[in-house]
Scaffold this active site. Structure first.
Site, PDB file in Angstrom:
ATOM      1  N   LYS A 249       1.116  -1.193   0.051  1.00 48.17           N
ATOM      2  CA  LYS A 249       0.131  -0.044  -0.148  1.00 48.17           C
ATOM      3  C   LYS A 249       0.906   1.117   0.059  1.00 48.17           C
ATOM      4  CE  LYS A 249      -2.958   2.537   2.879  1.00 48.17           C
ATOM      5  NZ  LYS A 249      -3.766   2.690   4.108  1.00 48.17           N
TER       6      LYS A 249
ATOM      7  N   GLY B 160      -7.652   9.204  10.743  1.00 47.51           N
ATOM      8  CA  GLY B 160      -7.599   9.381  12.088  1.00 47.51           C
ATOM      9  C   GLY B 160      -8.840  10.328  12.525  1.00 47.51           C
TER      10      GLY B 160
ATOM     11  N   ALA C  46      -9.115   5.586   5.143  1.00 43.57           N
ATOM     12  CA  ALA C  46      -9.071   6.680   5.981  1.00 43.57           C
ATOM     13  C   ALA C  46     -10.165   7.458   6.160  1.00 43.57           C
ATOM     14  CB  ALA C  46      -7.939   7.197   5.428  1.00 43.57           C
ATOM     15  N   GLY C  47     -10.506   7.714   7.417  1.00 42.98           N
ATOM     16  CA  GLY C  47     -11.642   8.794   7.929  1.00 42.98           C
ATOM     17  C   GLY C  47     -12.831   7.984   8.091  1.00 42.98           C
TER      18      GLY C  47
ATOM     19  N   ASN D 166      -8.904   1.625  10.476  1.00 41.68           N
ATOM     20  CA  ASN D 166      -7.673   1.403  11.563  1.00 41.68           C
ATOM     21  C   ASN D 166      -8.410   2.085  12.918  1.00 41.68           C
ATOM     22  OD1 ASN D 166      -5.685   0.284  12.840  1.00 41.68           O
ATOM     23  ND2 ASN D 166      -4.486   2.146  12.503  1.00 41.68           N
ATOM     24  N   THR D 167      -8.262   3.639  13.067  1.00 39.62           N
ATOM     25  CA  THR D 167      -8.461   4.351  13.919  1.00 39.62           C
ATOM     26  C   THR D 167      -9.853   3.962  14.807  1.00 39.62           C
ATOM     27  OG1 THR D 167      -7.018   6.104  13.030  1.00 39.62           O
ATOM     28  CG2 THR D 167      -8.652   6.865  14.870  1.00 39.62           C
TER      29      THR D 167
END
Lengths: 255, 373
Positions: A97, A158, A184-185, A206-207
């Site tokens: 990635k 994040g 993301a986000g 992830n976050t």
């Protein structure tokens, strides 16, 4: 119904991907993967310590998972390529990635440097998944370069702000003949489901998982939401109308 | 470019009038914003905002978890030399003090490095007194070559250099620079640094910027709290960090928040910076710069450090000695300052795990070993 996502030579059933950063303890990862059925796990090569048996994050990723090393920390194409080569040399496989970020304030990807790195890494035989700001022209260039999927952000990393880039992602889904993986986000399972209903091929978060009070349960929730969104997409969502439509039309007698 | 222009813009600002004029609604307004500007930051540093510490702490904690997760980067300093040509009135290394000075040979560096690396740490911060004569850039380069065998990330905290020298060190494998302004107030700065190259306020102030331009991946700045009004110094530190992050997007900017500690010479700081003051600085900074690294040293007590883990800190030193060769040699020498938290790396790891935080010993992979571009 067999509905598998094909990336490179790999067939993937679970379309929810997750990461390994921000966890309070890496030892939670095997349980999280096992209970949610996650198949693809991304890991920052910069966190991999091959010399330490206890602290090598790779030891916590269950066998059978597809390892998606990322180039986190790269500030330009050159560094991303070097990290990708290091990842392969470390035995992390051919998937990569590409993350090129030279903006520490918002952590937005540098599409230009990402495209340069992608072109080189495809030529070297990597299965390349570039993380980008959703831009049609860049996505087309990446497609022409031979990447395996395109990973547009839903919102800055994040932030848990959700699918802020919805319209741009929709254009990529419509116009690019590659899997579009929203990355993301994404902060809530419902947002992941929404991306999948639009036709995204997969979602990476992830976050939202790692910082949840119960990461294992949250991973499960995401996994189920992604599956629900996918099923809804395949089933064909009904059209959205501005006015009510009677199920017994008033002029039906004319036919 | 220089942060000095920002400093000049604000140096005559009447902080007291501004803070005295703040009401509770002003604090609440700053607290309710998603992103805060420099005046909101100043508001959160005010005496009135100290009544809202718990509310600010809750927000700072959430932001830190969001951006860094429950993780804590660990590192340790390694002192290479304590020769110094400055006469800072608050530092044990000052050339005014007469004691046996030391400088490690490359063999001693290797022994010290092996010992530290055995604890699992992969990030090292090397320090010297500020003496280019005794620890020239070539010596630092040689030490870095030795240290690269044992560590993945090497940062420096040495005398301010010209950009060309930083370029040399980046090429040698240094990826981080720490440089403390010590005091942002220019008038106070002069009597605290009466002799030596450190007298040059402006050269020091521009040092982090030279580091950014030279390609350092991480630049860490800070003020030594206690030498001036801590609220104002914290404000200028935040402005400086924000300035650097705005102008050097690809450098990770972080801030240290050291308080002055007992030292040779017995300098007593003019301003008393209490624990709750230190906490206010950390919290306000976290709200002002949510993604900024915040470093906490062993100057603080174990109890305080344990409690600060959840309040915005992202990097901690562990297993520290501030003496040259202090990890492996006779530790009867003179350290730069007295440390307060004597715990070993395993003890710090255990504390973090007990609090539900993951100690991170490696967070960078050097690229120079990779196949060519």
């Amino acid at each position: 119904m067999t509905d598998k996502l094909k990336i490179g030579e790999q067939e993937i059933t679970n379309r929810f991907f997750t990461g390994t950063g921000k966890h309070s303890n890496d030892s939670i990862i095997p349980q999280l993967v096992h209970e949610s059925g996650i198949e693809v796990v991304t890991v920052a090569l910069r966190r991999v310590d091959l010399t330490s048996p206890e602290e090598n994050i790779l030891h916590h990723i269950p066998k059978g998972c597809i390892l998606l090393p990322n180039t986190s920390g790269a500030r330009n194409a050159e560094e991303a390529v070097r990290i990708a080569r290091l990842a392969r040399a470390c035995g992390c496989g051919d998937w990569i990635k590409i993350e090129v970020i030279r903006d520490n304030k918002y952590l937005l990807p540098d599409n230009y440097e990402t495209a340069k790195a992608a072109e080189m890494l495809v030529k070297e035989g990597f299965v390349v998944l570039p993380y980008v700001s959703p831009d049609l022209m860049v996505a087309k260039d990446l497609e022409n370069a031979g990447v395996a999927a395109v990973m547009p952000l839903g919102a800055p990393i994040g932030t848990n702000r959700g699918l802020q880039t919805k319209e741009m992602v929709r254009i990529l889904i419509d116009e690019i003949n590659l899997p579009i993986i929203v990355d993301a986000g994404i902060g809530r399972p419902s947002e992941a489901a929404e991306a999948m209903e639009m036709g995204a091929a997969a979602v990476l978060a992830n976050t939202a998982v790692a910082t949840a009070l119960d990461p294992v349960n949250m991973a499960k929730a995401f996994s189920m939401a992604v599956d629900a969104g996918r099923r809804a997409y395949l089933s064909g969502l009904g059209p959205i109308k501005t006015e009510a439509e009677a199920s017994s039309p008033l002029t039906g007698f004319l036919s | 470019m220089s942060f000095y222009h920002t400093y000049e813009r604000m140096k005559d600002f009447d902080f007291k009038i501004y803070w005295d004029g703040l009401g509770d609604a002003d604090i609440q307004r700053a607290l309710s914003k998603t992103t805060i500007n420099e005046m909101d930051y100043l508001t959160l540093l005010s005496p009135r905002a100290s009544n809202y510490l718990e509310k600010i702490a809750q927000k700072a904690h959430r932001l830190t978890i969001q951006h860094f997760g429950r993780t804590m980067q660990l590192f340790t300093p390694m002192y290479l030399s304590n020769f110094c040509s400055n006469h800072c009135v608050y530092c044990s290394f000052s050339a005014r003090h007469n004691y046996m000075r030391k400088k490690l040979t490359l063999e001693q560096v290797d022994v010290e490095a092996k010992y530290i690396a055995a604890t699992g740490l992969k990030h090292i911060l090397i320090l010297t007194g500020e003496s280019p004569k005794h620890s020239p850039v070539s010596y630092i380069e040689d030490c870095v070559k030795v240290l690269k065998r044992h560590f993945d990330s090497i940062s420096i905290e040495i005398y301010p250099m010209e950009m060309e020298d930083y370029n040399r060190l980046v090429d040698a494998g240094v990826d981080g620079l720490t440089v403390f302004q010590e005091v942002y107030n220019e008038e106070t700065y002069q009597p605290l640094h009466p002799r030596g190259p450190k007298k040059n306020y402006r050269f020091r102030l521009d040092t982090p910027e030279r580091g950014c331009r030279a390609g350092m991946r991480n630049v860490n700045i800070g003020a030594l709290l206690g030498l001036e009004n801590w609220r104002q110094e914290a404000f200028f530190t935040g402005l400086h960090a924000d300035y650097l992050q705005d102008n050097y997007l690809d450098t990770e900017i972080s801030v240290s928040i050291p308080r002055i500690r007992p030292n040779v010479g017995g300098f007593t700081p003019k301003y008393d910076v209490q624990d709750r003051h230190l906490v206010q600085v950390i919290l306000a900074l976290r709200l002002f710069m949510p993604r900024c690294g915040i470093t906490l040293s062993t100057r603080e007590s174990p109890d305080l450090r344990d409690n600060l883990v959840q309040l915005g800190i992202t990097k901690m030193s562990a297993g520290v000695s501030t003496e040259v060769g202090g990890h492996t040699e006779d530790s009867s020498g003179t350290g730069q300052f007295e440390i307060s938290d004597q715990r070993s790396v395993p003890e710090i790891k255990e504390m973090l795990l007990g609090k539900g935080y993951q100690p991170v010993c490696k967070n960078w992979e050097p690229l120079d070993g990779a196949a060519g571009w």
